[in-house]
Motif scaffolding. Structure first.
Motif, PDB file in Angstrom:
ATOM      1  N   PRO A  35      18.428 -11.852  -8.895  1.00  0.00           N
ATOM      2  CA  PRO A  35      17.453 -11.871  -7.805  1.00  0.00           C
ATOM      3  C   PRO A  35      16.109 -12.433  -8.278  1.00  0.00           C
ATOM      4  CG  PRO A  35      17.747  -9.631  -8.619  1.00  0.00           C
ATOM      5  CD  PRO A  35      18.732 -10.492  -9.347  1.00  0.00           C
ATOM      6  N   TRP A  36      15.486 -13.188  -7.389  1.00  0.00           N
ATOM      7  CA  TRP A  36      14.132 -13.677  -7.593  1.00  0.00           C
ATOM      8  C   TRP A  36      13.256 -12.840  -6.668  1.00  0.00           C
ATOM      9  CZ3 TRP A  36      12.738 -18.677  -9.988  1.00  0.00           C
ATOM     10  CH2 TRP A  36      13.808 -19.265 -10.669  1.00  0.00           C
ATOM     11  N   LEU A  37      12.337 -12.090  -7.230  1.00  0.00           N
ATOM     12  CA  LEU A  37      11.480 -11.201  -6.451  1.00  0.00           C
ATOM     13  C   LEU A  37      10.143 -11.882  -6.201  1.00  0.00           C
ATOM     14  CD1 LEU A  37      12.239  -7.950  -8.470  1.00  0.00           C
ATOM     15  CD2 LEU A  37      13.346  -8.742  -6.404  1.00  0.00           C
ATOM     16  N   ARG A  38       9.805 -11.969  -4.925  1.00  0.00           N
ATOM     17  CA  ARG A  38       8.585 -12.675  -4.510  1.00  0.00           C
ATOM     18  C   ARG A  38       7.739 -11.747  -3.646  1.00  0.00           C
ATOM     19  NH1 ARG A  38       8.397 -18.410  -1.157  1.00  0.00           N
ATOM     20  NH2 ARG A  38       6.154 -18.675  -1.351  1.00  0.00           N
ATOM     21  N   PRO A  39       6.420 -11.729  -3.867  1.00  0.00           N
ATOM     22  CA  PRO A  39       5.584 -10.845  -3.063  1.00  0.00           C
ATOM     23  C   PRO A  39       5.538 -11.276  -1.600  1.00  0.00           C
ATOM     24  CG  PRO A  39       4.205 -12.219  -4.470  1.00  0.00           C
ATOM     25  CD  PRO A  39       5.633 -12.493  -4.842  1.00  0.00           C
ATOM     26  N   ASP A  40       5.567 -10.287  -0.731  1.00  0.00           N
ATOM     27  CA  ASP A  40       5.393 -10.515   0.697  1.00  0.00           C
ATOM     28  C   ASP A  40       3.891 -10.502   0.944  1.00  0.00           C
ATOM     29  OD1 ASP A  40       5.111 -10.408   3.428  1.00  0.00           O
ATOM     30  OD2 ASP A  40       6.696  -8.918   3.721  1.00  0.00           O
ATOM     31  N   LEU A  41       3.304 -11.685   1.059  1.00  0.00           N
ATOM     32  CA  LEU A  41       1.851 -11.795   1.168  1.00  0.00           C
ATOM     33  C   LEU A  41       1.322 -11.348   2.524  1.00  0.00           C
ATOM     34  CD1 LEU A  41       1.326 -15.133  -0.777  1.00  0.00           C
ATOM     35  CD2 LEU A  41       1.174 -12.783  -1.631  1.00  0.00           C
ATOM     36  N   SER A  42       2.225 -11.023   3.445  1.00  0.00           N
ATOM     37  CA  SER A  42       1.765 -10.504   4.738  1.00  0.00           C
ATOM     38  C   SER A  42       1.468  -8.999   4.651  1.00  0.00           C
ATOM     39  CB  SER A  42       2.806 -10.766   5.832  1.00  0.00           C
ATOM     40  OG  SER A  42       3.955  -9.957   5.628  1.00  0.00           O
ATOM     41  N   LYS A  43       1.928  -8.350   3.584  1.00  0.00           N
ATOM     42  CA  LYS A  43       1.646  -6.923   3.404  1.00  0.00           C
ATOM     43  C   LYS A  43       0.262  -6.758   2.789  1.00  0.00           C
ATOM     44  CE  LYS A  43       6.405  -5.352   2.605  1.00  0.00           C
ATOM     45  NZ  LYS A  43       7.313  -4.742   1.603  1.00  0.00           N
ATOM     46  N   PRO A  44      -0.464  -5.712   3.179  1.00  0.00           N
ATOM     47  CA  PRO A  44      -1.790  -5.502   2.599  1.00  0.00           C
ATOM     48  C   PRO A  44      -1.716  -5.222   1.097  1.00  0.00           C
ATOM     49  CG  PRO A  44      -1.232  -3.739   4.159  1.00  0.00           C
ATOM     50  CD  PRO A  44      -0.101  -4.697   4.150  1.00  0.00           C
ATOM     51  N   ALA A  45      -2.705  -5.729   0.348  1.00  0.00           N
ATOM     52  CA  ALA A  45      -2.781  -5.504  -1.094  1.00  0.00           C
ATOM     53  C   ALA A  45      -4.245  -5.515  -1.516  1.00  0.00           C
ATOM     54  CB  ALA A  45      -2.016  -6.598  -1.833  1.00  0.00           C
ATOM     55  N   PRO A  46      -4.551  -4.852  -2.616  1.00  0.00           N
ATOM     56  CA  PRO A  46      -5.931  -4.892  -3.126  1.00  0.00           C
ATOM     57  C   PRO A  46      -6.308  -6.308  -3.545  1.00  0.00           C
ATOM     58  CG  PRO A  46      -4.619  -3.214  -4.268  1.00  0.00           C
ATOM     59  CD  PRO A  46      -3.675  -4.030  -3.434  1.00  0.00           C
ATOM     60  N   PRO A  47      -7.620  -6.587  -3.706  1.00  0.00           N
ATOM     61  CA  PRO A  47      -8.028  -7.902  -4.197  1.00  0.00           C
ATOM     62  C   PRO A  47      -7.499  -8.125  -5.615  1.00  0.00           C
ATOM     63  CG  PRO A  47      -9.926  -6.427  -3.989  1.00  0.00           C
ATOM     64  CD  PRO A  47      -8.747  -5.705  -3.446  1.00  0.00           C
ATOM     65  N   LEU A  48      -7.440  -9.401  -6.046  1.00  0.00           N
ATOM     66  CA  LEU A  48      -6.957  -9.717  -7.390  1.00  0.00           C
ATOM     67  C   LEU A  48      -7.726  -8.914  -8.428  1.00  0.00           C
ATOM     68  CD1 LEU A  48      -6.348 -13.570  -7.416  1.00  0.00           C
ATOM     69  CD2 LEU A  48      -4.667 -11.726  -7.367  1.00  0.00           C
ATOM     70  N   GLY A  49      -6.985  -8.423  -9.403  1.00  0.00           N
ATOM     71  CA  GLY A  49      -7.547  -7.583 -10.452  1.00  0.00           C
ATOM     72  C   GLY A  49      -6.524  -6.538 -10.842  1.00  0.00           C
ATOM     73  N   PRO A  50      -6.910  -5.585 -11.692  1.00  0.00           N
ATOM     74  CA  PRO A  50      -5.954  -4.583 -12.173  1.00  0.00           C
ATOM     75  C   PRO A  50      -5.278  -3.789 -11.049  1.00  0.00           C
ATOM     76  CG  PRO A  50      -7.965  -4.491 -13.461  1.00  0.00           C
ATOM     77  CD  PRO A  50      -8.214  -5.445 -12.331  1.00  0.00           C
ATOM     78  N   GLU A  51      -6.016  -3.444 -10.011  1.00  0.00           N
ATOM     79  CA  GLU A  51      -5.420  -2.661  -8.922  1.00  0.00           C
ATOM     80  C   GLU A  51      -4.382  -3.473  -8.147  1.00  0.00           C
ATOM     81  OE1 GLU A  51      -5.732   0.643  -8.645  1.00  0.00           O
ATOM     82  OE2 GLU A  51      -6.894   0.338 -10.469  1.00  0.00           O
ATOM     83  N   TYR A  52      -4.608  -4.771  -8.061  1.00  0.00           N
ATOM     84  CA  TYR A  52      -3.637  -5.654  -7.411  1.00  0.00           C
ATOM     85  C   TYR A  52      -2.310  -5.594  -8.171  1.00  0.00           C
ATOM     86  CZ  TYR A  52      -1.263  -9.914  -5.914  1.00  0.00           C
ATOM     87  OH  TYR A  52      -0.335 -10.803  -5.451  1.00  0.00           O
ATOM     88  N   GLY A  53      -2.386  -5.757  -9.488  1.00  0.00           N
ATOM     89  CA  GLY A  53      -1.185  -5.712 -10.316  1.00  0.00           C
ATOM     90  C   GLY A  53      -0.441  -4.405 -10.169  1.00  0.00           C
ATOM     91  N   LYS A  54      -1.168  -3.300 -10.172  1.00  0.00           N
ATOM     92  CA  LYS A  54      -0.537  -1.983 -10.045  1.00  0.00           C
ATOM     93  C   LYS A  54       0.151  -1.826  -8.691  1.00  0.00           C
ATOM     94  CE  LYS A  54      -3.782   0.222 -13.206  1.00  0.00           C
ATOM     95  NZ  LYS A  54      -4.973   1.071 -13.297  1.00  0.00           N
ATOM     96  N   ALA A  55      -0.494  -2.303  -7.639  1.00  0.00           N
ATOM     97  CA  ALA A  55       0.098  -2.210  -6.292  1.00  0.00           C
ATOM     98  C   ALA A  55       1.370  -3.041  -6.204  1.00  0.00           C
ATOM     99  CB  ALA A  55      -0.919  -2.664  -5.243  1.00  0.00           C
ATOM    100  N   MET A  56       1.349  -4.231  -6.798  1.00  0.00           N
ATOM    101  CA  MET A  56       2.532  -5.092  -6.773  1.00  0.00           C
ATOM    102  C   MET A  56       3.691  -4.455  -7.549  1.00  0.00           C
ATOM    103  SD  MET A  56       1.832  -7.756  -4.934  1.00  0.00           S
ATOM    104  CE  MET A  56       0.965  -6.598  -3.918  1.00  0.00           C
ATOM    105  N   VAL A  57       3.381  -3.813  -8.668  1.00  0.00           N
ATOM    106  CA  VAL A  57       4.429  -3.176  -9.473  1.00  0.00           C
ATOM    107  C   VAL A  57       5.113  -2.063  -8.689  1.00  0.00           C
ATOM    108  CG1 VAL A  57       4.835  -1.706 -11.493  1.00  0.00           C
ATOM    109  CG2 VAL A  57       3.526  -3.822 -11.726  1.00  0.00           C
TER     110      VAL A  57
END
Length: 143
Positions: free
Chosen positions: A97-119
Motif C-alpha cells: 500500500p501507498w499511504l497518502r494524506p487526505d489533504l481535505s481533512k483538517p491538520a495543524p500547520p506544518l511543524g512538529p504538531e503536523y507530523g504527530k497528527a499525520m502519524v
C-alpha cells in the motif's frame, strides 16, 4: 510485541521527517527516507526488488533492508505528478500500500504538531488495512 513494520517514508524536509520517524515508533521502522519524487523513482523500485545497495539522499532511516518493505508512506508535500512518477517506476515489482494524506481533512500547520497528527492517522489507517487483510495490495490509500 510484534516486530515493527518496515516502511519507506517520503517527505520534503528532514526536520518534519525526524519527528514523523520518532512518532511512528514502535509500530513502524522507517528504513529509508525519500526526499524527492525523482530520487524516489530510483530508490523505491530498487528497495521493492530487495536490493540493499541503494543510493540515498538523506541519512534518515535505519537502512536495514533485510525484512523488505511493508508500505510506502507519502508526506503532504508530494503532489500528483511526483506520486505518479514514483508509482509508475515501481509498477509491478511488489504490491504494497501507498499511504497518502487526505489533504481535505483538517491538520495543524506544518511543524512538529503536523507530523504527530499525520502519524496518528497513519497508524489508524494501517490498522484498518491489517484488519481487512489488505496490507499486500498495491493501492493508494488515503489517511
Amino acid at each position: 510485541m510484534a516486530e515493527p513494520l518496515p516502511v519507506i517514508l517520503c517527505g520534503k524536509t528532514e526536520k518534519i521527517g525526524e519527528t514523523v520517524i520518532a512518532t511512528l515508533k514502535p509500530e513502524f521502522e522507517v528504513i529509508h527516507f525519500v526526499m524527492t519524487p525523482e530520487s524516489g523513482a530510483v530508490q523505491i523500485p530498487a528497495l521493492l526488488r530487495g536490493e540493499t545497495d541503494v543510493p540515498f539522499d538523506s541519512e534518515l532511516g535505519s537502512k536495514d533492508y533485510s525484512r523488505g518493505i511493508a508500505a510506502i508512506i507519502l508526506g503532504g508535500g508530494y503532489e500528483d505528478a511526483g506520486i505518479y512518477l514514483m508509482r509508475e517506476a515501481a509498477k509491478g515489482i511488489k504490491s504494497v500500500p501507498w499511504l497518502r494524506p487526505d489533504l481535505s481533512k483538517p491538520a495543524p500547520p506544518l511543524g512538529p504538531e503536523y507530523g504527530k497528527a499525520m502519524v496518528e492517522r497513519i497508524k489508524v489507517t494501517v490498522k484498518e488495512l491489517q484488519d481487512k487483510g489488505t496490507m499486500s495490495e498495491d493501492a493508494m490509500v488515503y489517511y
